[in-house]
Write a protein that holds these residues in place. Structure first.
Motif, PDB file in Angstrom:
ATOM      1  N   LEU A   1       0.809  -1.219   0.000  1.00  0.00           N
ATOM      2  CA  LEU A   1       0.000   0.000   0.000  1.00  0.00           C
ATOM      3  C   LEU A   1       0.843   1.270   0.000  1.00  0.00           C
ATOM      4  CD1 LEU A   1      -2.737  -1.075   2.579  1.00  0.00           C
ATOM      5  CD2 LEU A   1      -2.957  -0.960   0.096  1.00  0.00           C
ATOM      6  N   ILE A   2       2.051   1.205   0.597  1.00  0.00           N
ATOM      7  CA  ILE A   2       2.884   2.401   0.705  1.00  0.00           C
ATOM      8  C   ILE A   2       3.324   2.909  -0.669  1.00  0.00           C
ATOM      9  CG2 ILE A   2       5.173   1.309   0.857  1.00  0.00           C
ATOM     10  CD1 ILE A   2       5.799   3.236   3.146  1.00  0.00           C
ATOM     11  N   ARG A   3       3.322   2.019  -1.636  1.00  0.00           N
ATOM     12  CA  ARG A   3       3.734   2.402  -2.998  1.00  0.00           C
ATOM     13  C   ARG A   3       2.658   3.220  -3.701  1.00  0.00           C
ATOM     14  NH1 ARG A   3       6.648  -1.768  -7.068  1.00  0.00           N
ATOM     15  NH2 ARG A   3       8.391  -1.102  -5.781  1.00  0.00           N
ATOM     16  N   LYS A   4       1.388   3.079  -3.242  1.00  0.00           N
ATOM     17  CA  LYS A   4       0.244   3.694  -3.929  1.00  0.00           C
ATOM     18  C   LYS A   4       0.283   3.323  -5.421  1.00  0.00           C
ATOM     19  CE  LYS A   4      -0.762   7.552  -0.829  1.00  0.00           C
ATOM     20  NZ  LYS A   4      -0.087   6.983   0.351  1.00  0.00           N
ATOM     21  N   PRO A   5       0.214   2.036  -5.693  1.00  0.00           N
ATOM     22  CA  PRO A   5       0.412   1.561  -7.062  1.00  0.00           C
ATOM     23  C   PRO A   5      -0.792   1.795  -7.960  1.00  0.00           C
ATOM     24  CG  PRO A   5      -0.207  -0.256  -5.655  1.00  0.00           C
ATOM     25  CD  PRO A   5      -0.091   0.946  -4.759  1.00  0.00           C
ATOM     26  N   LYS A   6      -0.566   1.733  -9.248  1.00  0.00           N
ATOM     27  CA  LYS A   6      -1.656   1.805 -10.209  1.00  0.00           C
ATOM     28  C   LYS A   6      -2.381   0.464 -10.288  1.00  0.00           C
ATOM     29  CE  LYS A   6      -1.068   6.043 -11.533  1.00  0.00           C
ATOM     30  NZ  LYS A   6      -2.118   7.066 -11.233  1.00  0.00           N
ATOM     31  N   ILE A   7      -1.644  -0.617 -10.015  1.00  0.00           N
ATOM     32  CA  ILE A   7      -2.230  -1.959  -9.988  1.00  0.00           C
ATOM     33  C   ILE A   7      -1.787  -2.640  -8.697  1.00  0.00           C
ATOM     34  CG2 ILE A   7      -2.364  -4.208 -11.116  1.00  0.00           C
ATOM     35  CD1 ILE A   7      -1.704  -2.806 -13.757  1.00  0.00           C
ATOM     36  N   LEU A   8      -2.760  -3.054  -7.892  1.00  0.00           N
ATOM     37  CA  LEU A   8      -2.465  -3.709  -6.609  1.00  0.00           C
ATOM     38  C   LEU A   8      -2.961  -5.148  -6.652  1.00  0.00           C
ATOM     39  CD1 LEU A   8      -1.665  -3.610  -3.549  1.00  0.00           C
ATOM     40  CD2 LEU A   8      -4.029  -2.905  -3.095  1.00  0.00           C
TER      41      LEU A   8
ATOM     42  N   GLU B   1     -10.475  -7.562   8.561  1.00  0.00           N
ATOM     43  CA  GLU B   1     -10.510  -7.601   7.098  1.00  0.00           C
ATOM     44  C   GLU B   1     -11.385  -6.489   6.533  1.00  0.00           C
ATOM     45  OE1 GLU B   1     -11.289 -10.874   3.545  1.00  0.00           O
ATOM     46  OE2 GLU B   1     -12.335 -11.104   5.467  1.00  0.00           O
ATOM     47  N   LYS B   2     -12.551  -6.291   7.116  1.00  0.00           N
ATOM     48  CA  LYS B   2     -13.449  -5.231   6.638  1.00  0.00           C
ATOM     49  C   LYS B   2     -12.814  -3.852   6.823  1.00  0.00           C
ATOM     50  CE  LYS B   2     -17.802  -7.674   7.443  1.00  0.00           C
ATOM     51  NZ  LYS B   2     -18.152  -7.730   6.019  1.00  0.00           N
ATOM     52  N   MET B   3     -12.105  -3.672   7.950  1.00  0.00           N
ATOM     53  CA  MET B   3     -11.447  -2.394   8.202  1.00  0.00           C
ATOM     54  C   MET B   3     -10.343  -2.151   7.161  1.00  0.00           C
ATOM     55  SD  MET B   3      -9.734  -1.123  11.794  1.00  0.00           S
ATOM     56  CE  MET B   3     -11.226  -1.595  12.662  1.00  0.00           C
ATOM     57  N   ILE B   4      -9.591  -3.195   6.849  1.00  0.00           N
ATOM     58  CA  ILE B   4      -8.519  -3.073   5.847  1.00  0.00           C
ATOM     59  C   ILE B   4      -9.105  -2.727   4.488  1.00  0.00           C
ATOM     60  CG2 ILE B   4      -6.754  -4.366   4.574  1.00  0.00           C
ATOM     61  CD1 ILE B   4      -6.271  -5.973   7.170  1.00  0.00           C
ATOM     62  N   GLN B   5     -10.207  -3.393   4.109  1.00  0.00           N
ATOM     63  CA  GLN B   5     -10.836  -3.124   2.823  1.00  0.00           C
ATOM     64  C   GLN B   5     -11.351  -1.691   2.736  1.00  0.00           C
ATOM     65  OE1 GLN B   5     -13.796  -6.200   2.514  1.00  0.00           O
ATOM     66  NE2 GLN B   5     -12.347  -7.730   1.710  1.00  0.00           N
ATOM     67  N   SER B   6     -11.910  -1.208   3.828  1.00  0.00           N
ATOM     68  CA  SER B   6     -12.406   0.171   3.868  1.00  0.00           C
ATOM     69  C   SER B   6     -11.248   1.168   3.737  1.00  0.00           C
ATOM     70  CB  SER B   6     -13.166   0.414   5.179  1.00  0.00           C
ATOM     71  OG  SER B   6     -13.543   1.764   5.293  1.00  0.00           O
ATOM     72  N   ASN B   7     -10.162   0.921   4.472  1.00  0.00           N
ATOM     73  CA  ASN B   7      -8.985   1.803   4.400  1.00  0.00           C
ATOM     74  C   ASN B   7      -8.369   1.789   3.002  1.00  0.00           C
ATOM     75  OD1 ASN B   7      -9.299   2.367   7.108  1.00  0.00           O
ATOM     76  ND2 ASN B   7      -7.784   0.860   7.785  1.00  0.00           N
ATOM     77  N   MET B   8      -8.361   0.622   2.382  1.00  0.00           N
ATOM     78  CA  MET B   8      -7.752   0.467   1.068  1.00  0.00           C
ATOM     79  C   MET B   8      -8.532   1.252   0.017  1.00  0.00           C
ATOM     80  SD  MET B   8      -6.558  -3.131  -0.627  1.00  0.00           S
ATOM     81  CE  MET B   8      -8.251  -3.729  -0.762  1.00  0.00           C
TER      82      MET B   8
ATOM     83  N   LYS C   1     -10.149   3.985   0.456  1.00  0.00           N
ATOM     84  CA  LYS C   1      -9.853   5.412   0.630  1.00  0.00           C
ATOM     85  C   LYS C   1      -8.453   5.762   0.133  1.00  0.00           C
ATOM     86  CE  LYS C   1     -12.762   5.685   4.778  1.00  0.00           C
ATOM     87  NZ  LYS C   1     -12.760   5.863   6.262  1.00  0.00           N
ATOM     88  N   ALA C   2      -7.498   4.889   0.434  1.00  0.00           N
ATOM     89  CA  ALA C   2      -6.098   5.190   0.105  1.00  0.00           C
ATOM     90  C   ALA C   2      -5.778   4.993  -1.371  1.00  0.00           C
ATOM     91  CB  ALA C   2      -5.177   4.305   0.958  1.00  0.00           C
TER      92      ALA C   2
END
Length: 579
Positions: free
Chosen positions: A486-493, A507-514, A516-517
């Motif tokens: 995530l730190i890379r802020k990639p175009k494809i993850l 898991e739900k918290m991670i998906q929500s954060n992802m 947004k980021a």
């Protein structure tokens, strides 16, 4: 010889050291060759004539020769070591770089154990051989040739003894060296097996203990270790036999010299000092041949190592750049068109005729039974492997046309088995972005819900991980792997089942954060649970390497029998979906 020629380029930057060392060794040898002649003069001209000043003068000359020879030998050792160590360092660095760019297929061809042997034992053999070559191999032949010449000039009456001694010694050396090359090649192969076994056992130590198979593994290792022991013993015994044989030949030569010399002295055509000098030179001839043989044996041991190292250096990575690679910025549109892939070209493909399209910024979920090809599909996207048939497009351009650094620089990958390195948490995250700031590191940790447990560690982000990150739990390792992506802020993850070791709330918290980021990123989520991907814009259902269905969660519930079966099986196991 081809391997030696191939590796000779690594010595060129240190050629001045490699030239100085033999020159200084020549100085030492010349001083050594002069000393028996001085002893002869002390006996025949000093002691026999009771000429004390002459004895003192010769003794002073002898001391001067010894000091000059010592300086030459010390200088030779210094410069030869410098050349050999730097040579080995450069070869090791190049070898490591070559291995780093290998594809999985390249690595499988050599095996990890063999590559470890290449980087350690084989390089050490080459360094030792070069060091001895620059020191002793210069000394040995010079000592041998010089002693023969001096004997011919100063003790010609005993020169015939050398016609017996020298040919026998040379024949013995040739036979022993020829035999040792094949023996030490087998030793290196046995070392490979030791390294492979140790690497496998240490990596799977928890499995071994869980199944109580420690004794079985010890017995297996004992068998491999015994094979190495036997090969080592055979090789060392062959070398050990050389010294007594050569010593016997030289002693026979000394007996002949004493017998022949005694007759000559009795006849008054030779002085005692000549016999003493001849015996000294005969010992020098033996030492010259023996030191040369030691170097040749070391070279014989190094030849298989050189061949093995060169084979790795010449191995071409299967994944390479196109002639004129595309380096344009990637948006994130992905298209698979009739893609097939097989790990073994002689068996059925693990992916068969896969086609789908994902728009930039969308989320793609991938689900299927174990072995259906989910992880393989994502490895192809990062060009960790190349497709056998079909084409993968990114932003409408075939993936093989992209510059590898550009392609992988636009991607981030978090594997199911978190690969963390034995360094600090901060350094592990910086693999995703080398110039990441403290703030970016903390944001990435927070996005993967890892910040909370990292803050509780004594040194926080400076906490040092053990090898394999065994000082963290499975869920903690997965969250750090996600932070690194995530730190890379990639175009494809790509997240390859990276939440398998975390609870559903996390898991739900991670998906929500992802979300947004990484709003503009194309996200591929490989999952074993439908709950992990039900909100994806596109879900791919794989079965036995085939794409059997694709669509949204709602569409697949209506149209895909496979998707319905997966959902039903998870519901039976208590995997309730929150609609």
């Amino acid at each position: 010889m081809r391997a030696a020629w191939k590796l000779s380029k690594y010595l060129k930057p240190y050629k001045h050291f490699a030239i100085l060392a033999p020159i200084l060794m020549v100085l030492e040898v010349v001083m050594d060759l002069i000393q028996p002649t001085i002893i002869q003069k002390i006996i025949d001209e000093g002691i026999a004539a009771n000429d004390t000043p002459h004895i003192i003068a010769m003794f002073a000359a002898m001391m001067a020769c010894a000091i000059i020879g010592w300086l030459g030998g010390a200088g030779c050792s210094y410069f030869s070591s410098k050349a050999a160590v730097n040579f080995a360092s450069d070869v090791r660095e190049d070898l490591y770089e070559t291995i780093t760019y290998f594809s999985n297929t390249n690595k499988d061809r050599f095996t990890l154990g063999k590559l470890i042997t290449n980087l350690t034992n084989d390089i050490e053999m080459l360094q030792r051989a070069l060091n001895m070559l620059l020191k002793i191999f210069v000394r040995g032949p010079l000592m041998f040739v010089g002693a023969v010449i001096v004997v011919f000039i100063t003790a010609r009456e005993l020169f015939s003894v050398l016609f017996f001694v020298v040919p026998v010694l040379i024949i013995c050396l040739y036979l022993f060296i020829k035999l040792s090359i094949s023996l030490f090649r087998k030793v290196q192969e046995a070392i490979d097996q030791i390294n492979i076994r140790v690497q496998e056992n240490l990596a799977g130590i928890r499995v071994i203990k869980a199944f109580n198979c420690m004794r079985h593994q010890v017995e297996q290792f004992a068998g491999i270790n015994q094979a190495l022991t036997m090969r080592n013993m055979t090789a060392e015994q062959v070398i050990a036999a050389l010294m007594p044989i050569t010593q016997f030949v030289v002693n026979a030569g000394i007996v002949l010299a004493l017998a022949l010399g005694g007759i000559k002295v009795e006849a008054g055509v030779m002085e005692v000092g000549v016999i003493v000098a001849f015996i000294n030179y005969l010992m020098m001839i033996m030492n010259g041949l023996m030191s040369s043989s030691n170097v040749l044996i070391q070279i014989a041991r190094a030849i298989p190592s050189a061949e093995r190292v060169v084979v790795v250096l010449e191995e071409l990575p299967e994944i390479t750049n196109a002639d004129q690679p595309v380096k344009k910025e990637i948006r994130g549109d992905v298209k698979f068109e009739n893609v097939s892939f097989s790990y073994n070209k002689h068996v059925e493909p693990v992916l068969k005729n896969i086609s789908f399209e994902a728009k930039a910024g969308s989320t793609v979920g991938i689900i299927g039974m174990t072995g259906s090809g989910k992880s393989t599909l994502m490895k192809l996207l990062a060009r960790l492997m190349d497709v056998d048939e079909g084409t993968i497009y990114i932003d409408g351009i075939p993936i093989r046309q992209y510059d590898l650094e550009t392609l992988r620089g636009a991607m981030a990958f978090a594997p199911q088995k978190a690969a963390l390195f034995s360094t600090t948490i901060e350094e592990n995250l910086k693999y995703g972005k080398m110039d990441a700031t403290k703030e970016e590191i903390r944001e990435a940790l927070a996005a993967s819900d890892a910040y909370e447990f990292v803050e509780k560690l004594d040194k926080k982000e400076q906490h040092v991980l053990t090898q394999g990150a065994t000082n963290l739990s499975g869920g903690q390792k997965q969250r750090l792997a996600m932070s690194r992506a995530l730190i890379r802020k990639p175009k494809i993850l790509v997240l390859d089942d990276t939440t398998s070791a975390v609870d559903s709330i996390t898991e739900k918290m991670i998906q929500s954060n992802m979300k947004k980021a990484l709003k503009g990123s194309t996200k591929f989520i490989v999952a074993s649970k439908i709950s992990s991907i039900k909100d994806a814009d596109l879900i791919l259902v794989l079965e036995d390497g085939r794409l059997v269905a694709q669509g949204t969660h709602e569409e697949l519930l209506k149209t895909s029998v496979h998707y319905q079966e997966i959902m039903a099986s998870q519901a039976e196991k208590g995997g309730v979906l929150n609609e």
